[in-house]
Each structure stands twice: as C-alpha cells, then as structure tokens.
Design a protein around this motif. Structure first.
Motif, PDB file in Angstrom:
ATOM      1  N   HIS A 163      65.046  11.823  34.446  1.00 46.67           N
ATOM      2  CA  HIS A 163      66.031  11.063  34.173  1.00 46.67           C
ATOM      3  C   HIS A 163      67.325  10.838  35.140  1.00 46.67           C
ATOM      4  O   HIS A 163      67.649  11.814  35.875  1.00 46.67           O
ATOM      5  CB  HIS A 163      66.595  11.595  32.876  1.00 46.67           C
ATOM      6  CG  HIS A 163      65.989  11.102  31.564  1.00 46.67           C
ATOM      7  ND1 HIS A 163      66.523  10.855  30.287  1.00 46.67           N
ATOM      8  CD2 HIS A 163      64.542  10.947  31.529  1.00 46.67           C
ATOM      9  CE1 HIS A 163      65.523  10.477  29.331  1.00 46.67           C
ATOM     10  NE2 HIS A 163      64.424  10.564  30.006  1.00 46.67           N
ATOM     11  N   LYS A 164      67.806   9.757  35.282  1.00 46.15           N
ATOM     12  CA  LYS A 164      68.869   9.572  36.119  1.00 46.15           C
ATOM     13  C   LYS A 164      70.330   9.567  35.678  1.00 46.15           C
ATOM     14  O   LYS A 164      70.544   9.892  34.436  1.00 46.15           O
ATOM     15  CB  LYS A 164      68.503   8.135  36.930  1.00 46.15           C
ATOM     16  CG  LYS A 164      67.525   7.826  37.831  1.00 46.15           C
ATOM     17  CD  LYS A 164      67.326   6.521  38.150  1.00 46.15           C
ATOM     18  CE  LYS A 164      66.047   6.366  39.012  1.00 46.15           C
ATOM     19  NZ  LYS A 164      65.944   4.918  39.596  1.00 46.15           N
ATOM     20  N   HIS A 165      71.318   9.659  36.495  1.00 46.26           N
ATOM     21  CA  HIS A 165      72.684   9.558  36.298  1.00 46.26           C
ATOM     22  C   HIS A 165      73.167   8.153  36.042  1.00 46.26           C
ATOM     23  O   HIS A 165      73.729   7.488  36.487  1.00 46.26           O
ATOM     24  CB  HIS A 165      73.319  10.258  37.110  1.00 46.26           C
ATOM     25  CG  HIS A 165      74.946  10.409  36.837  1.00 46.26           C
ATOM     26  ND1 HIS A 165      75.204  11.731  35.951  1.00 46.26           N
ATOM     27  CD2 HIS A 165      75.955   9.749  36.581  1.00 46.26           C
ATOM     28  CE1 HIS A 165      76.552  11.588  35.787  1.00 46.26           C
ATOM     29  NE2 HIS A 165      76.951  10.506  36.304  1.00 46.26           N
ATOM     30  N   ASP A 166      72.432   7.479  34.776  1.00 44.70           N
ATOM     31  CA  ASP A 166      72.912   6.102  34.393  1.00 44.70           C
ATOM     32  C   ASP A 166      72.783   5.768  33.052  1.00 44.70           C
ATOM     33  O   ASP A 166      72.098   6.454  32.288  1.00 44.70           O
ATOM     34  CB  ASP A 166      72.084   5.149  35.391  1.00 44.70           C
ATOM     35  CG  ASP A 166      70.786   5.286  35.124  1.00 44.70           C
ATOM     36  OD1 ASP A 166      70.195   5.673  34.236  1.00 44.70           O
ATOM     37  OD2 ASP A 166      69.726   4.583  35.896  1.00 44.70           O
ATOM     38  N   GLU A 167      73.235   4.452  32.622  1.00 47.16           N
ATOM     39  CA  GLU A 167      73.104   4.142  31.522  1.00 47.16           C
ATOM     40  C   GLU A 167      71.761   3.816  30.791  1.00 47.16           C
ATOM     41  O   GLU A 167      71.511   4.261  29.507  1.00 47.16           O
ATOM     42  CB  GLU A 167      74.004   3.016  30.997  1.00 47.16           C
ATOM     43  CG  GLU A 167      75.306   3.179  31.175  1.00 47.16           C
ATOM     44  CD  GLU A 167      76.096   3.311  32.489  1.00 47.16           C
ATOM     45  OE1 GLU A 167      77.105   3.891  32.587  1.00 47.16           O
ATOM     46  OE2 GLU A 167      75.477   2.966  33.659  1.00 47.16           O
TER      47      GLU A 167
END
Length: 310
Positions: free
Chosen positions: A285-289
């Motif tokens: 998972h990334k740092h985004d919505e």
C-alpha cells in the motif's frame, strides 16, 4: 533522500480547491462555507449524512481532517478520494456498524502542516532542537506557511472541541458524549488524530490514525519521533475505554513508517488493553487516498462496529 523530500512536500501541500457542490456516491452532503473560528482561519466543513438520515434516531459522529479529500474525486488536487461515503453506507446497510455521520473539515492548504502538528511535542523539545527545526522548516517555507513559532496544533484541537463539536450537536440529530465522537485522518492528519484524543479524551472516544507521519518532518533523523513516543508514554494513562486504530503500508512515503510504528506499538502493548487498540500493516500500500479508501472500512468497523456482528 530526494524522493523522500518530494513526498514530504506533497503531504505538506494538499491544496484546498473551491468546490461549490461535492457530490457523494451515497447519501447527502451539507456544506458550511467559511465556518468562523476564534482559534484558526475560517474554512469549509462538509457534513455527510447517510441516505436514510432521520430525525427519529440519533447518530454517532466521525470528525475527519482533510475533509476536502473524502467524498468527491472530481475536485481534489490529485483526483483521488477516500470514498468514505461508499464505505460507511455499505457497512450501515449490512448492519455491521452503528449509524453515524461524517464531518469533513477542510484543511488550510499551506497552513495544514503547522495546524496538524502535535504542538506540545515541539514545545517540550530543547531550545537547541527547536532552533534546528525552525531553521530546517524555514528552508521549506514555500511549501507551507509557518506562523509565529511554527506550530499551532493546540488551537486546532480547541477549534474541534470548542467550536465544531458544539455546532454539530446543535444542528444535527447526534448523540453527545465521548463514547459517540471519534476523530480520524491520515499522514499529518494521523498525528493530529491521536494528539486530539490524548489532549481531549473528555471530548473524543477514539482516534483513527492511518499512515501516521511519525517522522514529523522531512527526514527521520530528527527529535520528533522520540518526542511523539515520550508524549504518548506520558499521556496514555488519560485513556479509559477509548479506542485507537493505527495502520500503514510500505510503499512511497509509508516506506519509512514501519520501524517507527513498531516503537509506538510497544508503548501501547505495555500500557493499554489489547482489545482497545490495534495496528494493521498492508504490504504494497502507498501513501495515497487510493490505499486509504481500500481499507477505510476496517477502522470504521473498529470504532462503530456492532458487537453482535463482530
């Protein structure tokens, strides 16, 4: 390091775009523009109500930071959204959670970073550390708007507790009391969520802190991570039945979080009941919505879940 600095600049500068009519996929949004505050600058507040919102029953409330990123991707800075309305509506329809509404408090653009920062952590640092930090942040002054001594998260907490909560409870059919009020956010909003809970456990009953920005600034080697740990260790005894949810990924900016989150987990494991807090890890998972939207149902169930459904 350049890539890390790039992502830090992004988290400091989530832009507020004028949006006259956010359109949720489910439910209705009541918008309050230029909501006045005695503590911080005026801003927009969106209140999401489920489709079957009724004055015949009362609702719990989730107060969320970065409210301009929650419901409508057509007018966000990166064309992404949390999809909180879809997740909440689905869980309610399935009977997995108690009825609740969501109060989305828009961020202040370049003031976002100093507003969401746990102010007392900075205040308790040594004069030398504060001077070094102010010098570093001044170098990045084009990315955000420092005011005075840089951080004013305490005023943001006052805004939430003394102004937003009373307004919502006066104008909507909601329960009062900390057992029915929760606060949530991601990144810097994750920092502000647990901080608001520890500052005002008499107001909020739980905190959702997704992809919490434990470094605090653009490099990990600074006094903030230890400062956060010290503050939590000192104040965790204020919690009594409150719920705390952490999570994180391991890509983009989230890649620097795992070792720091483990240090926070150790404090909770040693000092707080295991059934009242949790940390979830999501490899890839990334740092985004997009990532937060894919897992927002989990903290919603943790905070609002019906016991018979769990």
């Amino acid at each position: 390091m350049k890539k890390l600095i790039f992502y830090i600049v992004l988290l400091m500068t989530f832009a507020v775009k004028a949006d006259p009519s956010a359109i949720p996929s489910s439910g209705v949004i009541k918008r309050f523009e230029d909501f006045h505050s005695e503590f911080i600058s005026s801003r927009t507040i969106d209140v999401w109500l489920p489709e079957d919102y009724s004055y015949d029953q009362k609702y719990d409330v989730l107060y969320m930071h970065d409210g301009n990123m929650l419901f409508d991707s057509s007018d966000t800075w990166n064309n992404q959204e949390w999809k909180v309305d879809e997740a909440a509506a689905k869980l309610m329809k399935e009977g997995k959670v108690r009825p609740f509404i969501v109060v989305g408090i828009w961020n202040a653009g370049k003031k976002r970073y100093p507003e969401y920062f746990p102010e007392k952590v900075y205040r308790e640092l040594s004069l030398l550390d504060r001077t070094i930090i102010k010098t570093r942040l001044a170098f990045q002054s084009k990315s955000f708007a420092p005011i005075g001594d840089f951080f004013y998260g305490d005023n943001y907490v006052r805004f939430l507790a003394n102004e937003v909560v009373p307004f919502i409870e006066k104008n909507f059919n909601v329960h009062s009391g900390p057992a029915h009020r929760f606060v949530g956010g991601s990144s810097m909003g994750g920092l502000m969520s647990w901080y608001a809970l520890l500052e005002r456990p008499d107001v909020f009953g739980g905190a959702i802190a997704m992809s919490t920005h434990w470094p605090g600034m653009y490099d990990v080697d600074n006094p903030f991570p230890k400062g956060f740990e010290d503050y939590i260790r000192k104040n965790i005894n204020k919690l009594d039945g409150h719920k705390v949810y952490f999570d994180l990924g391991d890509q983009t900016l989230d890649a620097v979080y795992p070792p720091l989150q483990k240090r926070i987990d150790a404090i909770f494991a040693a000092s707080y009941p295991n059934d009242l807090w949790k940390t979830e890890f999501f490899p890839g998972h990334k740092h985004d919505e997009v990532s937060w939207a894919s897992r927002i149902h989990l903290p919603l169930m943790f905070m609002f879940g019906n016991e018979e459904q769990e």
